[in-house]
Design an enzyme around this catalytic site. Structure first.
Site, PDB file in Angstrom:
ATOM      1  N   SER A 148       0.829  -1.191   0.000  1.00 43.85           N
ATOM      2  CA  SER A 148       0.000   0.000   0.000  1.00 43.85           C
ATOM      3  C   SER A 148       0.880   1.264   0.000  1.00 43.85           C
ATOM      4  CB  SER A 148      -0.941  -0.046   1.207  1.00 43.85           C
ATOM      5  OG  SER A 148      -1.974   0.870   1.057  1.00 43.85           O
ATOM      6  N   ASP A 176      -8.657  -6.677  -4.637  1.00 43.89           N
ATOM      7  CA  ASP A 176      -8.269  -5.340  -4.177  1.00 43.89           C
ATOM      8  C   ASP A 176      -8.791  -4.298  -5.169  1.00 43.89           C
ATOM      9  OD1 ASP A 176      -7.039  -3.001  -3.343  1.00 43.89           O
ATOM     10  OD2 ASP A 176      -5.031  -3.865  -3.207  1.00 43.89           O
ATOM     11  N   HIS A 227      -8.123  -5.091  -0.300  1.00 45.99           N
ATOM     12  CA  HIS A 227      -6.817  -4.465  -0.115  1.00 45.99           C
ATOM     13  C   HIS A 227      -6.077  -5.041   1.105  1.00 45.99           C
ATOM     14  CE1 HIS A 227      -3.778  -1.428  -0.570  1.00 45.99           C
ATOM     15  NE2 HIS A 227      -4.005  -0.924   0.623  1.00 45.99           N
TER      16      HIS A 227
END
Lengths: 213, 378
Positions: free
Chosen positions: B159, B320, B353
């Site tokens: 991320s 995601d 995610h």
């Protein structure tokens, strides 16, 4: 697209050398060149070429488990489907693009063949010859779709959805403006017959191709 | 993953200070300078004599330097990536020297908006300069220099951590052997910017916010921001599976605006837990850094990555929708256009995610094997 069996590195080299089509392909690859293998499986062949010929490899593979095997071998690999867009690979960015026995499994072999000669300065395509006498024999006498070592599946569950003969392949290249530089028929024990009457006696054939333009 | 040989990994947070003078201060993308910067960091394992085993891990938006192990055996929970990092684990601290530092702008010990501004002797609050992902990386570079490491075996992150990892490869190509970028992107898309904007609005309109000069954390706004963001970390499938339309404590609807559904209760819980450990101003600053993040600098990504020398491992997760597989493929395309050694894998997962923290076994095997080969080539 992937060969499920994962072979240990020691047996890999022997296994590859014992396969006439791969052995011949290896001979056709320049040492130190940049090589892309479309449908590279667990990266055995690229690993072999990296070791023996010091090539700089890249593979493309659809099966995530096989991708992980490539990473384990230290072979750079892109997880992707040959049936979808390959435009992340630049034109003429590889000395050689390999397509070993996966052409018949693709949804659109024509499009992928065009990509082979776009991405590679030349391509090496391994092709299973459905015109081999054994297949013709089985179809003619039994009246059923051939089933043998090279084509082990039933007609309804085979991944080989686009089978053709050596002559068919030549016609396709012709229609796509692809030049066949050389071809190497692969026969079993009758290499004399395979070399002279490939469409009948070669169970596979390697074509070295490039864009005519 | 086999059980670790010894699960008693203990770490101690350390501080590194720099930038007391004009020359040593950290010049930021916004043009301002940051003085007397502190970086709080943790290290695990031992740096080899050849200094060829150093790995820098980057934490995500609300993470911190405490990657693995515990600070003391009595700690309730280990670090945020403890399943990945430790003795005998995928990022094996018996083999590698692992470093993680808190980002500047954060609230876990590194200099941020709730630090004292040396110029005024007061809290920075909203006088803190807006920092970027590249600024965070520039600060980390000082730390790596300080630790005497000339070249990192790998920079790793998921991320926002992946954004920092990618930025490292661009800014310091000679200091990075490889980049592992997980569930990330080369630039923030407008959908993500939009989510951040709503979160930022929620914080800034909290009655306690007081233009950042609060004495009490503006909890309501911060919790709302967190709840919104948390939804983007999950997937429709994972939420349906976990909560469905289940009611929390009742047999039937309340026909009022109470917490009827389990998913509502879960989000509130997440929001409440978050405000206990995170500062509202830091949340504004870090999400702003993410908003501004664009590895391509407004231009062509392949062009921007021309300086790159590192090998890359790019990993995405199928469900995601915050940082998608397509966004990872953009990075892969630019890497290949620069003839870099690049591997890419999309891991099948329903976790959205958050999969980058949850799919430890499959992600871990990829990272372990990639690192092993990188060290062989170092």
């Amino acid at each position: 697209m992937s060969k499920k069996a994962v072979i240990s590195p020691e047996t890999t080299a022997e296994a590859i050398i014992s396969r006439p089509d791969l052995r011949r392909m290896a001979e056709l690859i320049e040492p130190g060149s940049r090589v892309l293998d479309l449908g590279c499986g667990s990266g055995e062949f690229l690993g072999f070429l990296k070791k023996r010929k010091n090539i700089r490899p890249l593979g493309v593979e659809i099966d995530a488990d096989m991708v992980a095997e490539c990473v384990k071998r230290g072979i750079p690999v892109i997880h992707g489907d040959l049936n979808s867009n390959l435009d992340y690979l630049q034109s003429a960015s590889f000395d050689c693009v390999l397509l070993t026995r996966v052409l018949q499994e693709l949804t659109n072999p024509e499009a992928v063949l065009k990509e082979v000669v776009r991405i590679g300065k030349r391509g090496l395509v391994g092709f299973i010859n459905f015109g081999h006498i054994r297949n013709r024999w089985q179809l003619a006498l039994a009246g059923r779709m051939p089933k043998n070592v090279a084509l082990p599946h039933e007609w309804y569950n085979t991944p080989n959805i686009h089978l053709g003969t050596i002559r068919d392949f030549r016609d396709l290249c012709d229609s796509l403006d692809i030049e066949i530089i050389r071809s190497f028929p692969v026969g079993r024990d009758r290499s004399f017959l395979a070399a002279n009457l490939p469409n009948l006696f070669a169970y596979a054939c390697i074509f070295e191709i490039r864009n005519k333009k | 993953m086999s059980d670790s040989v010894n699960n008693q990994l203990l770490s101690t947070p350390q501080d590194f200070n720099f930038g007391p003078g004009e020359e040593n201060a950290l010049l930021l993308d916004c043009g301002r300078k940051l003085y007397e910067v502190n970086l709080r960091y943790e290290v695990y394992g031992k740096l080899s004599a050849k200094k060829d085993n150093a790995i820098l891990i980057h934490h995500a938006l609300t993470g911190d330097a405490h990657v693995a192990g515990k600070h003391s055996p009595e700690d309730r929970k280990p670090g945020w990536w403890d399943e990945m990092v430790g003795p005998g684990k995928f990022i094996d601290t018996d083999k590698y020297f692992v470093i993680c530092s808190n980002v500047i702008g954060g609230c876990s010990g590194s200099t941020g908006p709730r630090s004292i501004d040396p110029a005024t002797g007061k809290l920075y609050n909203l006088d803190f300069p807006v920092v970027t992902i590249a600024d965070m990386v520039r600060a980390q570079k000082r730390l790596i220099d300080h630790l005497g490491i000339e070249k990192l075996l790998a920079v790793v992150g998921g991320s926002m951590g992946g954004m920092q990892s990618l930025e490292w490869g661009r800014l310091y190509p000679d200091m990075v052997k490889s980049v592992i970028a997980i569930a990330t992107t080369s630039q923030l898309g407008s959908q993500s910017i939009a989510f951040n904007w709503v979160g930022s609005q929620a914080i800034r309109s909290d009655i306690n916010f007081n233009n950042g000069e609060y004495t009490v954390n503006p909890e309501h706004g911060l919790a709302t921001a967190r709840m919104l963001a948390h939804i983007t970390y999950l997937s429709d499938e994972s939420m349906s599976r976990k909560f469905g339309r289940n009611l929390q404590d009742a047999e039937s609807y309340s026909f009022a605006f109470k917490r009827d559904f389990a998913v509502e209760s879960y989000l509130e819980y997440q929001g409440q837990r978050f405000v206990e450990r995170f500062d509202a101003n830091s949340y504004l600053y870090i999400t702003r850094a993410i908003d501004y993040y664009d590895l391509a600098n407004g231009g062509d990504l392949a062009e921007a990555m021309k300086s790159y020398k590192a090998d890359l491992l790019v990993v995405s997760f199928s469900s995601d929708w915050l940082f998608t597989t397509a966004q990872s493929e953009v990075i892969v395309k630019a890497a290949l256009a620069n003839d870099l050694n690049c591997s890419f894998c999309e891991i099948e997962s329903s976790y959205g995610h958050d999969a980058f923290l949850l799919e430890v076994d499959r992600l871990g095997a990829l990272i372990r094997d990639f690192l092993h080969n990188q060290q062989e080539e170092f």
